[in-house]
Write a protein that holds these residues in place. Structure first.
Motif, PDB file in Angstrom:
ATOM      1  N   UNK A   1      -3.643   1.859  -3.800  1.00  0.00           N
ATOM      2  CA  UNK A   1      -2.641   1.380  -2.855  1.00  0.00           C
ATOM      3  C   UNK A   1      -1.612   2.465  -2.598  1.00  0.00           C
ATOM      4  N   UNK A   2      -0.878   2.318  -1.507  1.00  0.00           N
ATOM      5  CA  UNK A   2       0.083   3.338  -1.092  1.00  0.00           C
ATOM      6  C   UNK A   2       1.148   2.699  -0.215  1.00  0.00           C
ATOM      7  N   UNK A   3       2.108   3.507   0.190  1.00  0.00           N
ATOM      8  CA  UNK A   3       3.106   3.084   1.164  1.00  0.00           C
ATOM      9  C   UNK A   3       2.845   3.783   2.491  1.00  0.00           C
ATOM     10  N   UNK A   4       3.049   3.071   3.583  1.00  0.00           N
ATOM     11  CA  UNK A   4       2.935   3.666   4.911  1.00  0.00           C
ATOM     12  C   UNK A   4       4.330   3.794   5.518  1.00  0.00           C
TER      13      UNK A   4
ATOM     14  N   UNK B   1       3.306  -3.046   0.343  1.00  0.00           N
ATOM     15  CA  UNK B   1       2.387  -1.937   0.122  1.00  0.00           C
ATOM     16  C   UNK B   1       1.071  -2.177   0.864  1.00  0.00           C
ATOM     17  N   UNK B   2       0.249  -1.150   0.890  1.00  0.00           N
ATOM     18  CA  UNK B   2      -1.025  -1.195   1.606  1.00  0.00           C
ATOM     19  C   UNK B   2      -2.147  -0.841   0.641  1.00  0.00           C
ATOM     20  N   UNK B   3      -3.145  -1.699   0.556  1.00  0.00           N
ATOM     21  CA  UNK B   3      -4.322  -1.407  -0.256  1.00  0.00           C
ATOM     22  C   UNK B   3      -5.316  -0.631   0.583  1.00  0.00           C
TER      23      UNK B   3
ATOM     24  N   UNK C   1      -4.773  14.325  -2.006  1.00  0.00           N
ATOM     25  CA  UNK C   1      -5.539  13.107  -1.736  1.00  0.00           C
ATOM     26  C   UNK C   1      -5.016  12.405  -0.489  1.00  0.00           C
ATOM     27  N   UNK C   2      -3.687  12.240  -0.418  1.00  0.00           N
ATOM     28  CA  UNK C   2      -3.091  11.539   0.723  1.00  0.00           C
ATOM     29  C   UNK C   2      -3.280  12.312   2.023  1.00  0.00           C
TER      30      UNK C   2
ATOM     31  N   UNK D   1       3.702   7.636  -1.860  1.00  0.00           N
ATOM     32  CA  UNK D   1       3.767   6.772  -3.038  1.00  0.00           C
ATOM     33  C   UNK D   1       2.404   6.198  -3.435  1.00  0.00           C
ATOM     34  N   UNK D   2       1.464   7.095  -3.645  1.00  0.00           N
ATOM     35  CA  UNK D   2       0.113   6.695  -4.022  1.00  0.00           C
ATOM     36  C   UNK D   2       0.116   6.029  -5.396  1.00  0.00           C
TER      37      UNK D   2
END
Length: 316
Positions: free
Chosen positions: A197-200, A227-229, A250-251, A267-268
């Protein structure tokens, strides 16, 4: 043992993951004696069915959860999908599906597996006619005309229970299915699913995205706390380098595939992975036994239908 009434249980379920527990809950109201045999202790760090992956529940699954009296609890811990956006990297155009256009409240709901697992287990443990054997590993199965015996080891002790029916729901690598002599057809996709998951930068706002590329599809789903999965399908040969890469690399690699529709990724969270293969049971039943869920058919996650189809097995 010749009489059905002499069995220890009416139904024994092999597997205490999401499908196995859903099966137990679905038949609990029928006043049956039900046992669930689960190999892995009910701990989020150990139970693969209740991990940090996310599940997109379809409207049919929502209806079934409503019938089981679980939906209000699940809805409170899930995020609605109000629209779906599908695109192909390097190609013009996209597909868009909206709940408003379909005149429905939502196209589906996204819930974290461990959260869904908590709801299922908490409700199953309230049922007096459901007994859990956990941790317990099935060691053999003996099928007879009117009953079957399930032998299992728990805390180094050998045990045996009899039942009128065995429901095999212990996942794609089912040992119970193997003990029944049911073979599988397998196709290795030579792909790995990386999840996390991360933040967009821009709010995902109850939207789901699927982006196809030459390397494989990338799906983004709304989850709790803004957050976004993500589930990113990559070739097996690329997976190790991506998992070992720094968060920034990675991001940026993922960003290159997805683009800037949601702004910059940041924010991975924790990354994990699992290999992908199609596995199909050669038959779905044996004497006094039936196979459901991933033990029957293990699918590619691109369509997000694994758990949904497993619930249809339960309903059937």
């Amino acid at each position: 043992m010749s009489s059905l009434s002499e069995t220890d249980f009416d139904i024994v379920i092999a597997g205490g993951g999401m499908i196995g527990v859903s099966m137990a809950l679905a038949i609990a109201s029928l006043n049956l004696r039900i046992a669930v045999i689960e190999k892995v202790e009910r701990d989020h760090d150990l139970q693969p069915s209740f991990d940090d992956r996310s599940t997109a529940l379809s409207r049919s699954s929502q209806s079934m959860c409503t019938a089981l009296g679980l939906w209000d609890e699940i809805r409170d811990t899930s995020e609605a999908i109000k629209s779906i956006h599908v695109s192909d990297q390097g190609r013009f155009g996209f597909s868009h599906i909206s709940a408003k256009e379909q005149e429905v409240e939502a196209l589906g709901y996204v819930v974290i597996n461990r959260v869904l697992g908590d709801v299922l287990l908490a409700n199953a443990e309230k049922k007096k006619n459901i007994k859990f054997f956990c941790p317990a590993e099935i060691t053999s199965i003996e099928s007879h005309k009117d009953y079957c015996n399930v032998n299992f080891k728990s805390h180094d002790a050998e045990n045996i229970v009899s039942s009128r029916l065995l429901v095999v729901a212990d996942g794609a690598n089912s040992s119970a299915r193997d003990f029944l002599g049911i073979g599988t057809n397998k196709i290795n996709y030579d792909q790995v699913a990386i999840i996390g998951n991360l933040l967009t930068e821009k709010a995902i706002d109850n939207r789901a995205f699927e982006r196809f590329s030459e390397s494989g599809p990338l799906a983004l789903l709304p989850i709790e706390n803004g957050r976004t999965a993500f589930i990113w399908i990559v070739p097996t040969n690329d997976a190790e380098d991506l998992l070992a890469a720094s968060d920034d690399i990675f991001l940026s690699t993922m960003q290159e595939i997805f683009g800037l529709r949601l702004g910059l990724f940041s924010n991975l969270g924790k990354r994990s992975s699992y290999p992908l293969a199609l596995k199909e049971a050669q038959r779905l039943y044996a004497s006094r036994s039936v196979v459901i869920g991933n033990a029957a058919n293990s699918l590619h996650p691109v369509a997000a239908q694994g758990f949904n189809l497993g619930l249809r097995d339960v309903a059937t």
